[in-house]
Design a protein around this motif. Structure first.
Motif, PDB file in Angstrom:
ATOM      1  N   ARG A   1       0.827  -1.207   0.000  1.00  0.00           N
ATOM      2  CA  ARG A   1       0.000   0.000   0.000  1.00  0.00           C
ATOM      3  C   ARG A   1       0.867   1.266   0.000  1.00  0.00           C
ATOM      4  NH1 ARG A   1      -2.936  -1.393   3.892  1.00  0.00           N
ATOM      5  NH2 ARG A   1      -2.017  -0.204   5.595  1.00  0.00           N
ATOM      6  N   LEU A   2       1.900   1.288   0.832  1.00  0.00           N
ATOM      7  CA  LEU A   2       2.776   2.455   0.905  1.00  0.00           C
ATOM      8  C   LEU A   2       3.602   2.613  -0.367  1.00  0.00           C
ATOM      9  CD1 LEU A   2       4.014   2.072   4.593  1.00  0.00           C
ATOM     10  CD2 LEU A   2       2.500   3.861   3.712  1.00  0.00           C
ATOM     11  N   ALA A   3       4.079   1.478  -0.907  1.00  0.00           N
ATOM     12  CA  ALA A   3       4.869   1.542  -2.142  1.00  0.00           C
ATOM     13  C   ALA A   3       4.025   2.057  -3.301  1.00  0.00           C
ATOM     14  CB  ALA A   3       5.445   0.163  -2.460  1.00  0.00           C
TER      15      ALA A   3
ATOM     16  N   GLY B   1       3.674   5.730  -2.902  1.00  0.00           N
ATOM     17  CA  GLY B   1       4.913   6.398  -3.288  1.00  0.00           C
ATOM     18  C   GLY B   1       5.071   6.480  -4.787  1.00  0.00           C
ATOM     19  N   ARG B   2       4.708   5.413  -5.476  1.00  0.00           N
ATOM     20  CA  ARG B   2       4.810   5.421  -6.934  1.00  0.00           C
ATOM     21  C   ARG B   2       3.838   6.429  -7.534  1.00  0.00           C
ATOM     22  NH1 ARG B   2       5.063   0.217 -10.991  1.00  0.00           N
ATOM     23  NH2 ARG B   2       5.022   1.390 -12.929  1.00  0.00           N
ATOM     24  N   ALA B   3       2.623   6.499  -6.979  1.00  0.00           N
ATOM     25  CA  ALA B   3       1.638   7.455  -7.491  1.00  0.00           C
ATOM     26  C   ALA B   3       2.132   8.886  -7.285  1.00  0.00           C
ATOM     27  CB  ALA B   3       0.298   7.242  -6.792  1.00  0.00           C
ATOM     28  N   ALA B   4       2.746   9.147  -6.130  1.00  0.00           N
ATOM     29  CA  ALA B   4       3.271  10.484  -5.864  1.00  0.00           C
ATOM     30  C   ALA B   4       4.393  10.830  -6.841  1.00  0.00           C
ATOM     31  CB  ALA B   4       3.769  10.575  -4.422  1.00  0.00           C
TER      32      ALA B   4
ATOM     33  N   ARG C   1       8.807  14.805  -2.808  1.00  0.00           N
ATOM     34  CA  ARG C   1       8.898  14.766  -1.349  1.00  0.00           C
ATOM     35  C   ARG C   1       7.944  13.720  -0.771  1.00  0.00           C
ATOM     36  NH1 ARG C   1      11.505  18.118   1.621  1.00  0.00           N
ATOM     37  NH2 ARG C   1      11.607  19.617  -0.097  1.00  0.00           N
ATOM     38  N   LEU C   2       6.707  13.723  -1.241  1.00  0.00           N
ATOM     39  CA  LEU C   2       5.748  12.734  -0.758  1.00  0.00           C
ATOM     40  C   LEU C   2       6.174  11.326  -1.185  1.00  0.00           C
ATOM     41  CD1 LEU C   2       3.107  12.026   0.651  1.00  0.00           C
ATOM     42  CD2 LEU C   2       1.915  12.453  -1.512  1.00  0.00           C
TER      43      LEU C   2
ATOM     44  N   ARG D   1      13.060   3.658  -6.510  1.00  0.00           N
ATOM     45  CA  ARG D   1      12.171   4.823  -6.671  1.00  0.00           C
ATOM     46  C   ARG D   1      12.414   5.851  -5.567  1.00  0.00           C
ATOM     47  NH1 ARG D   1       8.638   0.523  -8.241  1.00  0.00           N
ATOM     48  NH2 ARG D   1       8.195   0.691 -10.461  1.00  0.00           N
ATOM     49  N   ARG D   2      12.688   5.377  -4.342  1.00  0.00           N
ATOM     50  CA  ARG D   2      12.944   6.327  -3.261  1.00  0.00           C
ATOM     51  C   ARG D   2      14.238   7.085  -3.489  1.00  0.00           C
ATOM     52  NH1 ARG D   2      16.387   4.955   0.774  1.00  0.00           N
ATOM     53  NH2 ARG D   2      17.445   6.752  -0.106  1.00  0.00           N
TER      54      ARG D   2
END
Length: 280
Positions: free
Chosen positions: A117-119, A122-125, A132-133, A176-177
């Motif tokens: 869910r978090l990944a 992050g990809r959508a952001a 930053r998000l 990605r991060r």
């Protein structure tokens, strides 16, 4: 009337852990833990008996495999009941279905689900240009990892594939991060981490590109080119191939001092190549 025994929390991103509410659930037998891990990775989906047999015994199951598998399921239900002080609803978290078994999705949460869910957030952001998000969400996802997936679980052929898939997802989130952090101008802070992860993944061209970019932006042009040549040497020795076009274009940009390599921008070729590689 029995109270709700509480949520079943399962940790798979590292050592296998199981808690019912605030109470640890004891699962010590190796094959019992294999069954639990496979059920947890497929929470809400039926895991068929043939799949469980393949995981536990491969192509040579014992004659008593059906009874033995039923014993492992019974042991898991007993462990859940013991952690809930005998609450009968705890046993129902692990149900028998036609041709298999199912860990009820509504009754449990795994760290894999939270990571996914978090990944995804992050990809959508990142796709929306909110670096930053993206960095924040992906960092939260990566902090869930406590070591290699299922590090203390004996793995058969099925779990080995599942664990390898999880590790690939972890690496994708890390890439990605790092890319989000580079976009935020954090190249100097990334040097230590990138040096370590490229050493652990010596044929990963994405990570090498990030290290080369970070080194260049930090003023280490020579070291940036050395990183390229290290990767090239490994690829030549191990696979007999050259680095891909993306890395070669990046090397050329560094040699020419392309202004687009400075923080806040990237050469158009690198942007297009990273998107085609699945790194956003």
């Amino acid at each position: 009337m029995h109270p709700d025994p509480g949520p079943l929390s399962i940790g798979l991103l590292g050592a296998l852990s199981l808690r019912l509410g605030q109470t640890p659930v004891k699962t010590s037998a190796p094959k019992q833990r294999q069954v639990l891990a496979l059920l947890a990775l497929n929470a809400g989906r039926v895991v068929t008996v043939p799949t469980l047999i393949e995981e536990l015994w491969g192509e040579r199951p014992p004659r008593s495999y059906a009874t033995t598998l039923q014993t492992y399921i019974l042991q898991l239900r007993n462990a859940l009941a013991a952690a809930s002080c005998g609450n009968p609803y705890a046993r129902q978290m692990l149900s028998t279905r036609h041709h298999g078994y199912l860990l009820e999705e509504d009754a449990c949460q795994t760290d894999v689900e939270v990571f996914d869910r978090l990944a995804l957030a992050g990809r959508a952001a990142a796709e929306a240009g909110d670096h930053r998000l993206a960095s924040e969400e992906l960092s939260r996802a990566l902090r869930l990892w406590r070591g290699p997936a299922l590090v203390d679980v004996r793995m058969g052929s099925v779990l080995e594939i599942e664990a390898a898939s999880l590790e690939e997802c972890r690496l994708g989130a890390l890439e990605r991060r790092i890319e989000a952090d580079l976009a935020l101008g954090r190249h100097a802070d990334l040097l230590g981490e990138l040096t370590l992860v490229t050493a652990r993944n010596p044929m990963n061209e994405n990570l090498c590109a990030f290290l080369m970019t970070a080194l260049y932006r930090a003023g280490h042009v020579g070291r940036s080119l050395q990183a390229f040549h290290r990767l090239r040497s490994v690829l030549n020795r191990e696979l007999g191939v050259e680095p891909g076009p993306r890395l070669q274009r990046l090397q050329a940009a560094i040699l020419s001092g392309d202004p687009a390599l400075e923080a806040g921008s990237r050469p158009r070729e690198e942007v297009a190549a990273s998107r085609s590689d699945g790194v956003l």
